[in-house]
Design a protein around this motif. Structure first.
Motif, PDB file in Angstrom:
ATOM      1  N   PHE A 163       0.827  -1.204   0.000  1.00 26.55           N
ATOM      2  CA  PHE A 163       0.000   0.000   0.000  1.00 26.55           C
ATOM      3  C   PHE A 163       0.862   1.257   0.000  1.00 26.55           C
ATOM      4  CE2 PHE A 163      -2.707  -3.203   2.190  1.00 26.55           C
ATOM      5  CZ  PHE A 163      -3.660  -3.328   1.192  1.00 26.55           C
ATOM      6  N   LEU A 164       2.034   1.155   0.607  1.00 28.25           N
ATOM      7  CA  LEU A 164       2.965   2.279   0.598  1.00 28.25           C
ATOM      8  C   LEU A 164       3.409   2.577  -0.829  1.00 28.25           C
ATOM      9  CD1 LEU A 164       4.089   3.929   2.985  1.00 28.25           C
ATOM     10  CD2 LEU A 164       6.119   2.477   2.937  1.00 28.25           C
ATOM     11  N   ARG A 165       3.725   1.523  -1.595  1.00 31.99           N
ATOM     12  CA  ARG A 165       4.153   1.706  -2.984  1.00 31.99           C
ATOM     13  C   ARG A 165       3.002   2.229  -3.849  1.00 31.99           C
ATOM     14  NH1 ARG A 165       7.293  -3.141  -1.707  1.00 31.99           N
ATOM     15  NH2 ARG A 165       9.501  -2.525  -1.696  1.00 31.99           N
ATOM     16  N   LYS A 166       1.815   1.800  -3.542  1.00 30.42           N
ATOM     17  CA  LYS A 166       0.658   2.196  -4.341  1.00 30.42           C
ATOM     18  C   LYS A 166       0.289   3.656  -4.119  1.00 30.42           C
ATOM     19  CE  LYS A 166      -4.188   0.999  -5.206  1.00 30.42           C
ATOM     20  NZ  LYS A 166      -5.302   0.067  -4.859  1.00 30.42           N
ATOM     21  N   HIS A 167       0.406   4.118  -2.861  1.00 30.42           N
ATOM     22  CA  HIS A 167      -0.124   5.443  -2.534  1.00 30.42           C
ATOM     23  C   HIS A 167       0.929   6.508  -2.226  1.00 30.42           C
ATOM     24  CE1 HIS A 167      -4.109   3.751  -2.493  1.00 30.42           C
ATOM     25  NE2 HIS A 167      -3.813   2.911  -1.503  1.00 30.42           N
TER      26      HIS A 167
END
Length: 228
Positions: A109-113
């Motif tokens: 989720f860190l990479r996505k957002h």
């Protein structure tokens, strides 16, 4: 690990300024009790942790099973930031010195957002540069100060949490070789300094433990130099 309210720590440390709102549903709060490990060297790294309460120690273990304490971490600190950037397994083991509370953010989720979110990237850069600065101070302490100051500093750093509340005044003698490696001296010399501290009434050495007897005396010995 137990779950408590994320919002309290988001507000306390103004994390709303560095984390995008779309990431909030994926945040979780966890508490690791004293002596428990948050992550272990060599395991797959899956999440970034933001330390929001307590004190943790970071250490590495050699192939022969010897351990070396590298640093102590208090709020607000990141665990797993280097692994996130380099996409590698966990470099060092992180263990709670006191009860430690962290905000957990899964990498996916860190990479996505956040990979294009500049406030988070600036926050990440600041934390990493602070680590380099801390490492510089660590090396300076080991080079410029006598063993007496270094040992006093280590004993104090290992005994208090981030709010300077007492965690423990007992230190296992089986870790003395690791302590000698950390503060940059020989095991034999360290034993001489421990005996010196005992003669001064700063500590009491028992069969398996070193117990701190004079906190203020150790503080005076360490001055402003602490392994943090």
């Amino acid at each position: 690990m137990s779950r408590v309210d994320v919002q309290f720590y988001m507000d306390k440390y103004n994390l709303h300024e560095v984390l995008p709102e779309r990431l909030y549903p994926h945040l979780s709060l966890h508490t690791v009790e004293k002596g428990e490990q948050l992550c272990r060297q060599g395991e797959q790294a899956k999440a970034l942790y933001i330390v929001v309460k307590g004190k943790a120690k970071v250490f590495t273990t050699s192939m022969e099973g010897k351990t070396l304490v590298l640093s102590f971490q208090t709020p607000i600190e990141l665990i797993g930031d280097i692994e996130y950037i380099q996409n590698i397994d966990i470099i060092n083991t992180v263990e709670a010195v006191s009860s430690v509370t962290v905000i957990k953010i899964p990498y996916k989720f860190l990479r996505k957002h956040c990979e294009q979110y500049s406030p988070f990237l600036m926050f990440l850069l600041k934390v990493i540069t602070d680590k380099f600065n801390a490492k510089s101070n660590f090396l300076k302490l080991n080079v410029l100060y006598p063993v007496e100051v270094r040992l006093a500093s280590y004993l104090l750093s290992h005994s208090f949490d981030e709010e300077h509340s007492l965690v423990t005044g007992m230190h296992s003698t089986k870790n003395l070789k690791d302590t000698a490696n950390l503060i940059g001296t020989s095991y034999r010399h360290l034993n001489r300094v421990v005996q010196q501290f005992s003669d001064l009434g700063l500590v009491e050495r028992k069969d398996k433990w070193i117990q701190i007897k004079d906190w203020e005396g150790l503080r005076e010995m360490a001055g402003s130099s602490l392994y943090e």
